[in-house]
Design a protein around this motif. Sequence first.
Motif, PDB file in Angstrom:
ATOM      1  N   LEU A  54      -5.518  -2.452  14.512  1.00 23.93           N
ATOM      2  CA  LEU A  54      -5.951  -2.947  13.211  1.00 23.93           C
ATOM      3  C   LEU A  54      -5.189  -2.281  12.077  1.00 23.93           C
ATOM      4  N   TYR A  55      -5.169  -2.946  10.953  1.00 20.12           N
ATOM      5  CA  TYR A  55      -4.699  -2.311   9.728  1.00 20.12           C
ATOM      6  C   TYR A  55      -5.717  -2.604   8.648  1.00 20.12           C
ATOM      7  N   GLY A  56      -5.658  -1.814   7.603  1.00 19.90           N
ATOM      8  CA  GLY A  56      -6.614  -2.022   6.524  1.00 19.90           C
ATOM      9  C   GLY A  56      -6.215  -1.271   5.281  1.00 19.90           C
ATOM     10  N   TRP A  57      -7.203  -1.041   4.443  1.00 18.75           N
ATOM     11  CA  TRP A  57      -6.992  -0.396   3.151  1.00 18.75           C
ATOM     12  C   TRP A  57      -8.137   0.557   2.848  1.00 18.75           C
ATOM     13  N   ARG A  58      -7.841   1.580   2.057  1.00 18.24           N
ATOM     14  CA  ARG A  58      -8.863   2.448   1.450  1.00 18.24           C
ATOM     15  C   ARG A  58      -8.678   2.319  -0.055  1.00 18.24           C
ATOM     16  N   PHE A  59      -9.781   2.059  -0.751  1.00 17.86           N
ATOM     17  CA  PHE A  59      -9.700   1.940  -2.208  1.00 17.86           C
ATOM     18  C   PHE A  59     -11.056   2.216  -2.825  1.00 17.86           C
TER      19      PHE A  59
END
Length: 87
Positions: A54-59
């Motif tokens: 998986l890939y994703g984001w932190r924000f």
Amino acid sequence: MVTKIIEQPVTIWMANDIPARMVYAGHRWRVTDTPTRLRESIWSAVTDEHHRGLYGWRFQGTNEAGESMVFDVYRGEDGWHVHRAYD
């Protein structure tokens, strides 16, 4: 800081392939910092096969009431999900 593992579906709007807004838990959230891309290494602590590759984001997101939280989101086969939320 409280960390919540949530695994909840979320709707994310992108601007230039970067998260800009989302709807989560019945609230609209604006991305109010520079998102950090999360690669597979962030999910390595998760042992099930569901999270492999998986890939994703932190924000940081801020809702209409001014409440801010940090979110880890990932894109699965069935759309975006919040994996963790930090307040």
